[in-house]
Design an enzyme around this catalytic site. Structure first.
Site, short mmCIF file in Angstrom:
data_model
loop_
_atom_site.label_atom_id
_atom_site.label_comp_id
_atom_site.label_asym_id
_atom_site.label_seq_id
_atom_site.Cartn_x
_atom_site.Cartn_y
_atom_site.Cartn_z
N GLY A 17 5.36 -20.51 38.61
CA GLY A 17 6.63 -20.43 39.30
C GLY A 17 7.82 -20.60 38.37
CE LYS A 18 5.91 -23.78 33.20
NZ LYS A 18 5.02 -23.88 32.03
CG LEU A 19 9.47 -15.27 34.40
CD1 LEU A 19 10.46 -16.10 33.60
CD2 LEU A 19 8.52 -14.58 33.43
#
Lengths: 360, 372
Positions: free
Chosen positions: A295-297
């Site tokens: 979920g960082k990107l």
């Protein structure tokens, strides 16, 4: 057998052999590198992604790891700040320390990677691969930082506040250009999650040695504040030179923000220029696809990984971008920062260092 | 050059040759190493090496698969003492043919001729080594005289053997290996070239001019009027014929480089040139320090090879790349195989079947042309 295709959707754009043209600009070179191969084309793609970030109302994080300042790239980073091609820095302590060293009028020197380290030690010269510096000048910097830290109010400071004050002092004392002074003048935040792991940390420790109430750094306040920045401005982008701690810090801000605000969906754009590689399993070399799984990107984020030494890629990329993105930079809608009184404000709204914001 | 030769005045090695001699290590099939690989190597490249071991030992070596296995060698592996691993695999029938750089075969001759290479340090002053007549391959050190004496042996062999006319490298290496065995029948235990001749394993070199063996063949032509000529076309056809005859095909690729391509081009030679659809390799194991991102062939993935028809698209699970230095990974890989239930196969003796295999290739190519 059917190994021979008559025509293929895969064969649309031919590679165009690169022609050497005397006096060509970086902009022209990088544009034509889009039609060659491998990491050359990938670097050209990075420019395209950066242009899209600039045109898409993003809050752009820049991560700095590796000896970029000692390696001669500190004014390139300062230029990114002056032109606001980036909005928020996350750096190793060393890059800020070596920036401070030069802003204070000292130098790093051209050396050789094959130098005799025993002879260097005898002359109190420190080596950064093929670059030399004076250990005595470093010792002077450390004490200068300690003396500065002793002037601060005796309370914990986030690295962002501490580095803002440090940039202010450097600017008033030297009037010199650099990463810290450029960030101070632009009012943009710098985070240094591993500040203890650098000569800045050593200088702060010396301040504590002089006064037990000095040199208290609140890195957890940084985590909350940087997360709140993402919550306040969820359209974010990540540019990373070198991986390391800054890459993770920029990414964890997006993860933490999504935890408190499910609407936040990770960085919309990502560029990384790294020499590390994915197959040893570490975060520095990890792919941006791997970052997506955390979920960082954002799932649909435009992204590009350039595998290259920053000293090769950054001068070419930034010079080209300064020309190709001139209009975008001139018309860009900037996240506005101010840091008066120790509190960071983005677009006039204060950013808390003690509580995560809820959904906007 | 003369001042470099040991024996000339002031030519002392200055202690650089005091390190332990490098000997070929022969894997023993240690159960502890198998346990380490199966249970301890669980992620990242350790896990990739474990996959490589299991693909090789469980599948490629399975008796009912009858896989024709090529081993390709690039990087200075014989100077590093890895020849013993190759000998062990050849002796046990676990490798059917070898494609090597010329250098690995040339340096193998030092062992065959009882010259000694020494363990050393990579952090030495090369100008001092030069003056002392010491040659360095990273941290492997040996006297320049070893090169001179090995070259002398090769030139004597070329004269004595009377080899003449065009020939495949497999034939040349067979003759060379037999000569070594005549000098010392035991040297199959400490020379890859001799062992290959003893066990019927053909050895190919994709760039025969690019090594000291090629340098001495060139001397033989220029100075002795020798007519021996390495004919790369024969190598291409023999490798192609060996692959065509394979029930299943698979490769163990160490390093990459020219030998990797020389092996992999076999499948495209079949479908693209001879019109014989073989379907690509069934197994692909590579141990390399190169990377995919620079675009070169050494670092190219098995998936890229699928697009060329080099690897069967249905078998990607039976392909693996381990990113590691062969000096670490290959001995572990061989220990695993030697300790495995499939640790011995009947040797195919391909070096003695080359003519028949090439004839079969020609026949198949004619049939393919006729049916088009």
């Amino acid at each position: 057998m059917s190994r021979v295709a008559k025509s293929s959707r895969f064969l649309k754009a031919p590679v165009q052999p690169f022609e050497v043209r005397a006096g060509a600009t970086a902009e022209d070179v990088l544009e034509r590198m889009e039609r060659i191969s491998f990491q050359g084309r990938t670097l050209a793609t990075a420019q395209r992604v950066w242009q899209r970030m600039l045109g898409d109302r993003c809050l752009i994080f820049l991560g700095l790891a590796g000896a970029l300042s000692a390696g001669g790239l500190r004014l390139a980073v300062a230029h990114l700040i002056h032109t606001r091609a980036v909005d928020c820095l996350v750096s190793t302590g060393a890059n800020l320390y070596h920036d401070l060293h030069e802003t204070r009028g000292r130098h790093h020197f051209i050396g050789s990677p094959a130098a005799d380290d025993g002879a260097l030690a005898a002359e109190r010269i420190d080596r950064v691969y093929d670059t030399f510096a004076s250990e005595d000048e470093f010792a002077d910097n450390d004490e200068w930082i300690a003396q500065f830290a002793l002037t601060l109010e005796a309370r914990p400071h986030t690295t962002r506040e501490f580095l803002y004050r440090l940039g202010e002092r450097l600017w008033t004392e030297t009037g010199g250009d650099g990463i810290l002074t450029a960030a101070f003048r632009a009012g943009i935040p710098i985070y240094c999650p591993a500040i203890a792991d650098s000569s800045i940390g050593m200088g702060l420790a010396q301040a504590r040695h002089h006064d037990p109430a000095a040199g208290h750094i609140d890195t957890i306040g940084d985590v909350i504040e940087s997360t709140n920045l993402v919550i306040a401005h969820p359209q974010t982008a990540s540019v990373v030179f070198g991986g390391g701690t800054p890459k993770n810090f920029i990414n964890q801000a997006a993860v933490e923000a999504e935890y408190f605000c499910p609407d936040v969906k990770g960085h919309r754009y990502a560029i990384q220029i790294v020499t590390d590689v994915p197959f040893y399993g570490g975060a520095s070399g990890s792919t941006l696809e791997e970052a997506e799984s955390w979920g960082k990107l954002a799932a649909d984020a435009a992204r590009v990984s350039v595998r290259a030494d920053a000293t090769l890629a950054v001068p070419l990329l930034l010079t080209a971008l300064s020309g190709s993105a001139a209009d975008l930079l001139a018309t860009r809608v900037l996240p506005a920062f101010s840091q008066d009184g120790g509190t960071l404000r983005i677009n006039d709204a204060p950013v808390s260092t003690s509580r995560f914001a809820s959904s906007q | 050059m003369p001042h470099r030769a040991p024996g000339s005045p002031k030519s002392t090695s200055g202690g650089h040759l005091s390190g332990r001699p490098i000997r070929y290590y022969r894997p023993k099939g240690s159960p502890e190493i198998r346990q380490l690989i199966d249970d301890g190597f669980q992620a990242f490249n350790a896990a990739r090496l474990g996959e490589a071991c299991r693909i090789y030992s469980d599948k490629m070596l399975a008796p009912d698969h009858d896989t024709t296995i090529g081993l390709t060698i690039a990087g200075a592996l014989t100077p590093a003492g890895l020849g013993g691993c190759m000998i062990e695999l050849m002796e046990r029938g676990l490798v059917d043919f070898v494609i090597s750089t010329g250098a690995n075969l040339y340096h193998d001759l030092h062992y065959a001729l009882n010259f000694t290479l020494h363990r050393g340090s990579p952090f030495v002053d090369d100008r001092v080594l030069y003056n002392e007549g010491v040659i360095r391959i990273y941290d492997v050190l040996f006297p320049a005289q070893v090169l001179l004496d090995t070259d002398t042996y090769i030139r004597d062999f070329l004269v004595r053997s009377g080899l003449s006319g065009p020939m495949a490298t497999s034939e040349f290496h067979l003759a060379l290996g037999r000569d070594l065995l005549e000098r010392d029948p035991d040297c199959a235990t400490y020379s890859v070239v001799a062992a290959a001749a003893a066990y019927g394993v053909p050895i190919y070199t994709s760039s025969p001019g690019d090594s000291s063996i090629g340098m001495n063949i060139a001397y033989h032509e220029l100075m002795n009027g020798g007519t021996l000529m390495i004919d790369p076309n024969r190598d291409v056809n023999e490798i192609c014929a060996i692959i065509l005859a394979g029930e299943k095909n698979g490769a163990v690729i160490l390093g990459g480089g020219s030998p990797k391509n020389f092996y992999l081009q076999g499948q495209p030679t079949l479908w693209e040139v001879y019109g014989i659809p073989k379907g690509g390799n069934d197994y692909f194991i590579q141990i390399t320090t190169d990377q995919v991102v620079w675009g070169g062939l050494s670092g190219a993935t098995p998936a890229e090879a699928v697009s060329w028809g080099k690897v069967n698209p249905g078998v990607l699970p039976d392909t693996v790349v381990t990113y590691a230095d062969s000096t670490i990974a290959f001995p572990l890989f061989c220990e695993y195989a030697v300790g495995h239930a499939n640790n011995r196969r009947a040797r195919k003796g391909l070096v003695h079947k080359r003519d028949a295999l090439v004839a079969a290739l020609k026949e198949a190519a004619r049939e393919a042309a006729a049916s088009r």
